[in-house]
Design a protein around this motif. Structure first.
Motif, short mmCIF file in Angstrom:
data_model
loop_
_atom_site.label_atom_id
_atom_site.label_comp_id
_atom_site.label_asym_id
_atom_site.label_seq_id
_atom_site.Cartn_x
_atom_site.Cartn_y
_atom_site.Cartn_z
N THR A 152 0.82 -1.21 0.00
CA THR A 152 0.00 0.00 0.00
C THR A 152 0.85 1.26 0.00
N ALA A 153 1.96 1.25 0.77
CA ALA A 153 2.82 2.44 0.85
C ALA A 153 3.43 2.77 -0.51
N THR A 154 3.86 1.75 -1.24
CA THR A 154 4.45 1.99 -2.57
C THR A 154 3.39 2.51 -3.53
N LEU A 155 2.19 1.96 -3.44
CA LEU A 155 1.10 2.46 -4.30
C LEU A 155 0.79 3.93 -4.00
N GLU A 156 0.76 4.29 -2.74
CA GLU A 156 0.51 5.68 -2.37
C GLU A 156 1.62 6.58 -2.92
N LEU A 157 2.85 6.10 -2.87
CA LEU A 157 3.99 6.86 -3.37
C LEU A 157 3.87 7.07 -4.88
N ILE A 158 3.47 6.04 -5.60
CA ILE A 158 3.28 6.16 -7.05
C ILE A 158 2.17 7.16 -7.37
N GLN A 159 1.06 7.04 -6.69
CA GLN A 159 -0.08 7.93 -6.97
C GLN A 159 0.25 9.39 -6.62
N TRP A 160 0.96 9.59 -5.51
CA TRP A 160 1.38 10.96 -5.16
C TRP A 160 2.32 11.51 -6.23
N SER A 161 3.26 10.69 -6.70
CA SER A 161 4.24 11.14 -7.69
C SER A 161 3.59 11.49 -9.02
N ILE A 162 2.55 10.74 -9.40
CA ILE A 162 1.82 11.06 -10.63
C ILE A 162 1.22 12.45 -10.54
N ARG A 163 0.64 12.76 -9.39
CA ARG A 163 0.00 14.08 -9.21
C ARG A 163 1.04 15.19 -9.10
N TYR A 164 2.12 14.93 -8.40
CA TYR A 164 3.08 16.00 -8.08
C TYR A 164 4.00 16.31 -9.25
N TYR A 165 4.47 15.25 -9.94
CA TYR A 165 5.47 15.46 -11.00
C TYR A 165 4.88 15.51 -12.41
#
Length: 725
Positions: A79-92
């Motif tokens: 779950t933590a890695t998925l959250e990191l991917i989803q945050w990165s899509i939005r931020y970058y």
């Protein structure tokens, strides 16, 4: 009949959107799973990022393609890695697959080749039997420290499989009975941690494990920051937690690994781009299984899954190497802060020259300061000397520097000469007509490399033989202007023939394993003179160096890049910090054509902290980061008019709805306007509110995709840039 579910999947393509598929609920697919899906005419492996409520489908008439199968052989992401991917899509604002392919070793998605043999070294034979066969002895020692290795791992470590075959013939190596999973290197006999000073004890005691907090550990070069890292890591491992320790460059991993192995009884591995695909895959899996306690790695290691992550350390946190410069332009420090928040763990940032961004957060109470004020042991900080360059001088070094070098060498000490420019000379010019050898593909000059008798472009790697006649007037009055590491090495070797010179740069370390070999030679005092680029500048301990001569920093002081001044000041301090780390005092000579430059005067008299405070004041006045938020949109095309026109269309469309908190600057050429036969233009989006920045950046990219779709335009986005290249 099982109901259908709708899933959002990241697939291998450069588009910025996810793709919707349907699947039977009985298939057992959920976010984090890998799936086989149809994409165009291909069958590809994708990653499920979200499950969507079909009731929210805005286009129910559109028939979704169905997932073929769940990729059972691939471990789902947590779950933590998925959250990191989803945050990165939005931020970058980049394509989801760019993020997935950076986070996860792609070798995990490929079928593993069968039949690979593994080899084990006998522990019943002493390496001393190979005293006359140095490389075979080194390979045997390397293999004895590991459970079992393949030929690909042997090659990745810099050894030829031929050496392995010779050891097999001698009965010193045999085939393993079974292929192992990843096993961290056998633990070497550990010694106790070095005795800590009072300041180091205070820093270690201040770090609270099990709590999300960012600490900024400041201390001059050689003040013992690594001992603090090791002590905190030991406490975290003793508490059953895992540790990520990041260094900015691959060349710094061997010495860090050696020091930690000598002090910590832990399962340790190293992770970086020069490791084999198999090693990266196995470490990714083993750390994710909790079978490794501590990983030492470069920026990509920040993505390793860890069920018990309890501490993250970034050494030399100011280093620009933590910022990815191609594709997904993430910063490892930002990712580390997010991961620390996810697992409620401390993040320790260490530096002798902290980034202005970190000092900004420190001033606002977001970071907790940890301070080391003196060098560890008997070492003293080097004394600065500014040496003005004479335009009339034809020597590569000033007379004062030459005399200081000779004095240091005669005293039995080592000297480092630093210039951040490789090659023999940065320019090749005709003295008759002033023709200069420029790259036909880039807006830069060709650099002369005398060793290979060629002119080379350091941007696109275009190369040509060094001509005997001018391309323009055919005169033979050609001259090499300026100096790089190769020319300095030749000059110093001739001038001080009694003392061997050693050059460390990208050219001299291309061969696998060569970089570590040269660093060991330098640390052992096998060369009197060390010549090199920033490969020598940070993190290395050369106790014999008492004098450092710094050349070629004027370009950074005159650059239009807003980050150039900060990075130049940091580099000067880092380079000077290589001197005086032993028992003798150090000295740093800075040769410059700008001896009255205020930054240099403040840096050499008041130190980095005072200089950084002044640079922050200038940033605040100019409303530059970190006092505002930036995103750079860059476009590339073979016609500069196309770059200008498309970006201008984007600007015109944005101006109509732009909020007052956002400003646009451009279109304008990049500092390096042409690279690889393509013109490069950029648009700067600036805002006082991060939310507005992301809002406008996303709209700008939609417009860019619309206007540039049929024009063969390349584009990229850089959120929180660290340069205007």
């Amino acid at each position: 009949m099982a109901s259908e579910i709708r899933l959002e999947v990241a697939v291998p393509c450069p588009l910025r959107n996810l793709f919707s598929y349907k699947a039977s609920a009985d298939l057992g697919v959920e976010p984090g799973c890998w799936v086989e899906v149809p994409f165009g005419r291909r069958r590809v492996t994708g990653l499920v990022l979200a499950q969507v409520d079909p009731a929210g489908d805005t286009n129910p008439a559109f028939e979704l393609k169905e997932i073929f199968a769940k990729a059972e052989q691939l471990r789902p992401l947590d779950t933590a890695t998925l959250e990191l991917i989803q945050w990165s899509i939005r931020y970058y604002h980049v394509a989801p697959w760019d993020i997935v392919s950076n986070m996860v070793p792609l070798s995990l998605l490929q079928r593993q080749p069968g039949g690979e043999k593994f080899w084990v070294a006998s522990t019943g034979f002493s390496p001393d039997l190979l005293s006359r066969a140095r490389r075979r002895r080194e390979l045997l020692l390397w293999m004895q420290a590991r459970e079992a290795v393949s030929d690909s791992q042997i090659s990745a470590a810099g050894f030829s499989p031929t050496l392995r075959r010779e050891l097999v013939k001698q009965g010193l190596v045999s085939e393993a009975t079974a292929a192992p999973g990843f096993a961290p290197q056998k633990q070497l006999p550990s010694t106790h941690l070095p005795q800590l000073t009072r300041e180091q004890h205070e820093a270690v005691d201040a770090v609270a494990l099990g709590r999300e907090q960012v600490y900024l550990l400041q201390g001059p070069t050689g003040s013992g920051k690594t001992e603090v890292y090791m002590a905190v890591a030991k406490a975290a491992i003793a508490a059953g937690r895992q540790v990520l320790l990041l260094v900015p460059e691959i060349g710094l991993t061997p010495q860090m690994e050696k020091r930690i192995r000598q002090s910590l009884p832990a399962r340790i591995a190293t992770y970086h781009s020069e490791a084999s695909d198999a090693d990266r895959r196995d470490i990714w899996q083993a750390f994710g299984d909790g079978n490794i306690d501590l990983v030492i790695g470069t920026r990509s290691a920040i993505f390793l899954p860890a069920p018990r992550l309890g501490l993250i350390v970034l050494d030399e946190e100011q280093d620009v190497s933590y910022k990815q410069q191609e594709g997904w332009r993430y910063h490892a420090r930002h990712i580390a802060a997010l991961r620390a928040r996810q697992c409620q763990a401390p993040l320790v940032l260490g530096s002798a020259t902290p980034s202005l961004e970190s000092l900004f957060h420190l001033e606002r109470g977001r970071y907790i300061p940890l301070q080391l004020t003196q060098r560890h042991g008997q070492g003293a900080m080097p004394i600065w000397q500014i040496e003005p360059l004479s335009p009339q001088s034809k020597s590569l070094l000033s007379q004062a520097s030459l005399e200081a070098i000779e004095m240091a060498l005669q005293g039995g000490n080592q000297v480092m000469v630093f210039i951040n420019r490789r090659g023999f000379a940065p320019a090749y010019e005709c003295q008759a007509c002033r023709w200069v050898a420029n790259c036909p593909n880039c807006s830069c000059r060709l650099t002369a490399h005398l060793q290979h008798h060629q002119l080379l472009c350091h941007q696109c790697q275009f190369a040509r033989p060094i001509p005997n006649r001018c391309d323009q007037c055919h005169s033979q009055r050609l001259q090499m202007l300026g100096a790089g590491t190769e020319r300095l090495e030749n000059f110093l070797q001739q001038r001080f023939a009694a003392w061997p010179a050693l050059r460390v740069d990208r050219d001299s370390t291309r061969q696998r394993g060569k970089r570590q070999q040269l660093m060991e030679q330098a640390a052992q005092g096998q060369a009197g003179i060390l010549v090199g680029t920033q490969m020598l500048a940070k993190g290395h301990h050369f106790p014999g160096v008492t004098l450092v001569v710094v050349l070629g920093i004027d370009q950074g002081l005159l650059s239009a890049d807003p980050w150039a001044m900060e990075q130049t000041a940091q580099l000067c301090i880092q380079v000077a910090g290589r001197a005086g780390r032993g028992k003798l005092a150090g000295r740093a000579i800075l040769e410059t054509g700008l001896p009255e430059h205020p930054v240099l005067l403040q840096l050499t008299s008041a130190g980095y902290q005072a200089t950084a405070r002044e640079l922050l004041r200038q940033r605040r006045t100019g409303h530059l980061p970190p006092f505002s938020y930036w995103a750079l949109l860059r476009v590339e095309h073979q016609d500069f008019r196309t770059c200008e026109q498309v970006l201008q269309q984007v600007v015109d469309a944005l101006q109509a709805s732009r909020s007052p908190e956002v400003s646009l600057l451009g279109p304008m050429p990049c500092l390096l306007e042409r690279r690889g036969d393509r013109y490069r233009y950029q648009l700067l989006i600036q805002s006082s509110l991060r939310s507005r920045l992301h809002e406008v950046t996303d709209k700008a990219l939609q417009l860019l995709e619309q206007f540039g779709a049929k024009r063969r335009l390349r584009w990229s986005v850089d959120v929180d840039p660290l340069g205007m290249d």
